[in-house]
Design a protein around this motif. Structure first.
Motif, short mmCIF file in Angstrom:
data_model
loop_
_atom_site.label_atom_id
_atom_site.label_comp_id
_atom_site.label_asym_id
_atom_site.label_seq_id
_atom_site.Cartn_x
_atom_site.Cartn_y
_atom_site.Cartn_z
N GLY A 75 0.70 -1.36 0.00
CA GLY A 75 -0.07 -0.13 0.04
C GLY A 75 0.62 1.18 -0.18
N GLU A 76 1.93 1.04 -0.51
CA GLU A 76 2.85 2.42 -0.51
C GLU A 76 2.65 3.33 -1.61
N ALA A 77 1.93 2.66 -2.55
CA ALA A 77 1.46 3.48 -4.16
C ALA A 77 0.02 3.13 -4.01
N PRO A 78 -0.80 4.08 -4.82
CA PRO A 78 -2.08 3.84 -5.30
C PRO A 78 -2.06 2.42 -5.90
N VAL A 79 -3.12 1.72 -6.03
CA VAL A 79 -3.26 0.35 -6.46
C VAL A 79 -3.13 0.50 -8.05
N LYS A 80 -3.77 1.55 -8.51
CA LYS A 80 -3.43 1.57 -10.06
C LYS A 80 -2.17 2.13 -10.50
N GLY A 81 -1.58 3.05 -9.66
CA GLY A 81 -0.03 3.33 -10.10
C GLY A 81 0.69 2.25 -9.86
N TYR A 82 0.30 1.42 -9.07
CA TYR A 82 1.43 0.16 -8.84
C TYR A 82 1.07 -0.76 -10.06
N LEU A 83 0.01 -0.91 -10.54
CA LEU A 83 -0.48 -1.84 -11.69
C LEU A 83 0.14 -1.39 -12.80
N TYR A 84 0.11 0.28 -13.02
CA TYR A 84 0.92 0.67 -14.25
C TYR A 84 2.46 0.49 -14.12
N SER A 85 3.04 0.44 -12.97
CA SER A 85 4.32 0.31 -12.92
C SER A 85 4.75 -1.34 -13.20
N ILE A 86 3.81 -2.18 -12.81
CA ILE A 86 4.24 -3.37 -12.96
C ILE A 86 3.99 -3.68 -14.34
N CYS A 87 3.17 -3.23 -15.19
CA CYS A 87 2.99 -3.49 -16.66
C CYS A 87 4.12 -2.96 -17.21
N ARG A 88 4.80 -1.80 -16.95
CA ARG A 88 5.83 -1.04 -17.59
C ARG A 88 7.18 -2.17 -17.43
N PHE A 89 7.08 -2.46 -16.07
CA PHE A 89 8.23 -3.44 -15.81
C PHE A 89 8.24 -4.78 -16.49
N LEU A 90 7.09 -5.24 -16.81
CA LEU A 90 6.92 -6.65 -17.47
C LEU A 90 7.11 -6.47 -18.87
N TRP A 91 6.83 -5.16 -19.39
CA TRP A 91 6.95 -5.02 -21.00
C TRP A 91 8.35 -4.68 -21.25
N MET A 92 9.04 -3.77 -20.34
CA MET A 92 10.55 -3.54 -20.44
C MET A 92 11.33 -4.97 -20.58
N ASN A 93 11.02 -5.62 -19.51
CA ASN A 93 11.50 -6.97 -19.15
C ASN A 93 11.47 -7.75 -20.39
N GLN A 94 10.25 -8.11 -21.12
CA GLN A 94 9.91 -8.63 -22.25
C GLN A 94 11.04 -8.11 -23.23
N LEU A 95 11.08 -6.94 -23.44
CA LEU A 95 11.90 -6.22 -24.60
C LEU A 95 13.38 -6.87 -24.52
N ARG A 96 13.63 -6.51 -23.17
CA ARG A 96 15.28 -6.93 -22.97
C ARG A 96 15.48 -8.16 -23.21
N LYS A 97 14.52 -9.19 -23.12
CA LYS A 97 14.61 -10.81 -23.45
C LYS A 97 14.64 -10.84 -24.67
N GLN A 98 13.66 -9.93 -25.66
CA GLN A 98 13.67 -10.30 -26.75
C GLN A 98 15.05 -9.83 -27.55
N ALA A 99 15.45 -8.65 -27.08
CA ALA A 99 16.68 -7.90 -27.60
C ALA A 99 18.06 -8.31 -27.20
N HIS A 100 18.00 -8.71 -25.98
CA HIS A 100 19.43 -9.32 -25.44
C HIS A 100 20.07 -7.95 -24.99
N THR A 101 20.95 -7.52 -26.23
CA THR A 101 21.91 -6.44 -25.81
C THR A 101 21.55 -5.27 -26.59
N SER A 102 20.36 -5.24 -27.09
CA SER A 102 20.07 -3.93 -28.32
C SER A 102 19.84 -2.83 -27.15
#
Lengths: 197, 261
Positions: A75-102
């Motif tokens: 509860g340190e952040a609003p639920v929806k802000g937290y969800l937004y951060s999770i989505c961003r994290f997941l997408w950036m992580n996926q891009l990293r996996k796809q791109a490796h060192t790009s």
């Protein structure tokens, strides 16, 4: 406008409580069009398309649900802000996996506009695949019973939902299914691999 | 290993329902009893397996929710079974008349400019956009007024934000919303257009969609600018509001719209 209008505390309490309350709360979060569009815009601005945006929103919802149920959301952040951060994290992580060192890998999460670092346990695809295979071996009926039980549905609710004659019958079925699951896992040749994280 | 032998205690321990004294004894036993330890590991792995099912179920539900967001309502017809032909014809004629009347009423309620606007417009939810340090936000007085439904105060405030000020695009976006809700359609259009020209990712597409809705609220759906913008949005695969624009277009071109307008 939120509809229905839940406070963050109510959303967290409902998801933690499980059962029908959890589903209503998740639907209320899901219905936030602004949030979905923000996630979609973020994904689109980082090499994704509309489908990727929706997928990330769904995956983010799944992590949010689990983190709340497991008490990892503090509860340190609003639920929806937290969800937004999770989505961003997941997408950036996926891009990293796809791109490796790009070039994508050169954009660390810490440089993103907000500084929330959602606790996300990322599971390898291999492990996920193994767990799913074990689940399928269990049979649909047992899966349903154990899933409802894990979501804190009462034995009365499980009996009613799945057509058992009484809560006691549902309890016995849950026990049998749970033991079966553990036996399936124990007899799987890859169990050692699953246990050694 | 006899799973059933330890199952109940392992479950109590894992779910945190074991009394403290018993818990301490259980933990002590874990150090020496390999079977108990193995059962606990197995149980935890079982929880992970079940969680996979929970996740898959939520994923399915969200797919269904996403599908319903775009699904159209289905109308069903009732059957009439009266024997004599004249009664059938009279009944059919009455039904046609009644259905016709209700259709006009229904179309008026669901497909008029007012109804289309009301069905599509969402007042901005400032809480998702405001930072945790709201007090430092230069637009805070406007947000506060919007939240308190003091629309005129909000409009007056956002008007005072000048182009050289920080968060000008955002101010124009909320000026558009304030004016739109007050029925000041020309001001709302100007504000949304200004916001669009600022080309800020966070607001540009939302401003485009709300500009469209302003035209609808103003009863200007035949306006050329409105049509061009609607076409642009509904044909833009990457636009956040493509689905909404397609749905709006579908309603504008529908039979019911012609009746209800």
């Amino acid at each position: 406008m939120k509809k229905p209008d839940f406070t963050d505390e109510q959303l967290v309490a409902a998801i933690s409580a499980g059962g029908q309350a959890r589903e209503i709360a998740l639907k209320a979060i899901y219905d936030d069009g602004d949030l979905k569009r923000m996630v979609a815009a973020f994904v689109r601005n980082h090499q994704g398309n509309a489908t990727d945006g929706q997928d990330m929103f769904h995956e983010g919802m799944i992590v949010l649900d689990r983190n709340i149920r497991e008490g990892k959301f503090r509860g340190e952040a609003p639920v929806k802000g937290y969800l937004y951060s999770i989505c961003r994290f997941l997408w950036m992580n996926q891009l990293r996996k796809q791109a490796h060192t790009s070039s994508v890998a050169e954009v660390p999460i810490a440089q993103e506009p907000d500084h929330l670092t959602p606790e996300i346990a990322l599971m390898t695809e291999e492990r996920k695949g193994l767990l799913n295979r074990l689940l399928k071996e269990l049979g649909e009926r047992c899966q349903q019973i154990l899933e409802l039980w894990k979501l804190s549905y009462s034995m009365e609710e499980i009996a009613e939902t799945l057509g058992f004659s009484s809560p006691d019958m549902a309890r016995k079925a849950k026990y049998r299914c749970h033991v079966s699951l553990l036996e399936i896992i124990r007899n799987n040749p890859h169990v050692e691999q699953l246990l050694s994280r | 290993m006899d799973v059933e032998r330890y199952m109940e205690r392992v479950e109590q321990y894992t779910l945190g329902t074991m009394p403290p004294a018993e818990r301490a004894a259980f933990e002590a036993e874990l150090a020496t009893n390999t079977e108990l330890r193995d059962t606990l590991d197995l149980y935890r792995l079982g929880q992970e397996v079940i969680e996979q099912g929970v996740e898959a179920d939520l994923r399915r539900k969200m797919q269904a929710w996403a599908a319903t967001e775009t699904a159209a309502p289905v109308m069903t017809a009732s059957r009439i079974n009266l024997r004599p032909m004249w009664i059938r014809l009279a009944a059919a004629a009455s039904v046609v008349l009644v259905l016709g009347w209700f259709s006009v009423q229904w179309a008026g309620q669901h497909y008029s400019d007012k109804a289309l606007f009301a069905g599509q417009y969402a007042t901005p939810e400032a809480s998702t956009l405001r930072s945790a340090t709201a007090a430092e936000n230069p637009l805070e007085p406007g947000f506060k007024a919007l939240e308190d439904k003091q629309l005129q105060t909000a409009e007056n405030f956002f008007k005072t934000v000048s182009p050289d000020q920080e968060r000008y695009a955002e101010a124009q976006y909320y000026l558009g919303h304030s004016a739109l809700q007050l029925g000041h359609f020309d001001l709302a259009k100007d504000a949304f257009q200004t916001c669009i020209r600022q080309n800020e990712v966070k607001f540009s597409e939302k401003a485009q969609w709300n500009l469209l809705l302003t035209y609808v609220a103003a009863g200007e759906t035949d306006n050329t600018d409105f049509r061009q913008l609607l076409d642009a949005l509904r044909n833009d695969n990457g636009h956040s509001y493509q689905r909404e624009a397609q749905a709006l277009y579908g309603k504008l071109e529908s039979f019911w719209r012609r009746i209800g307008k």
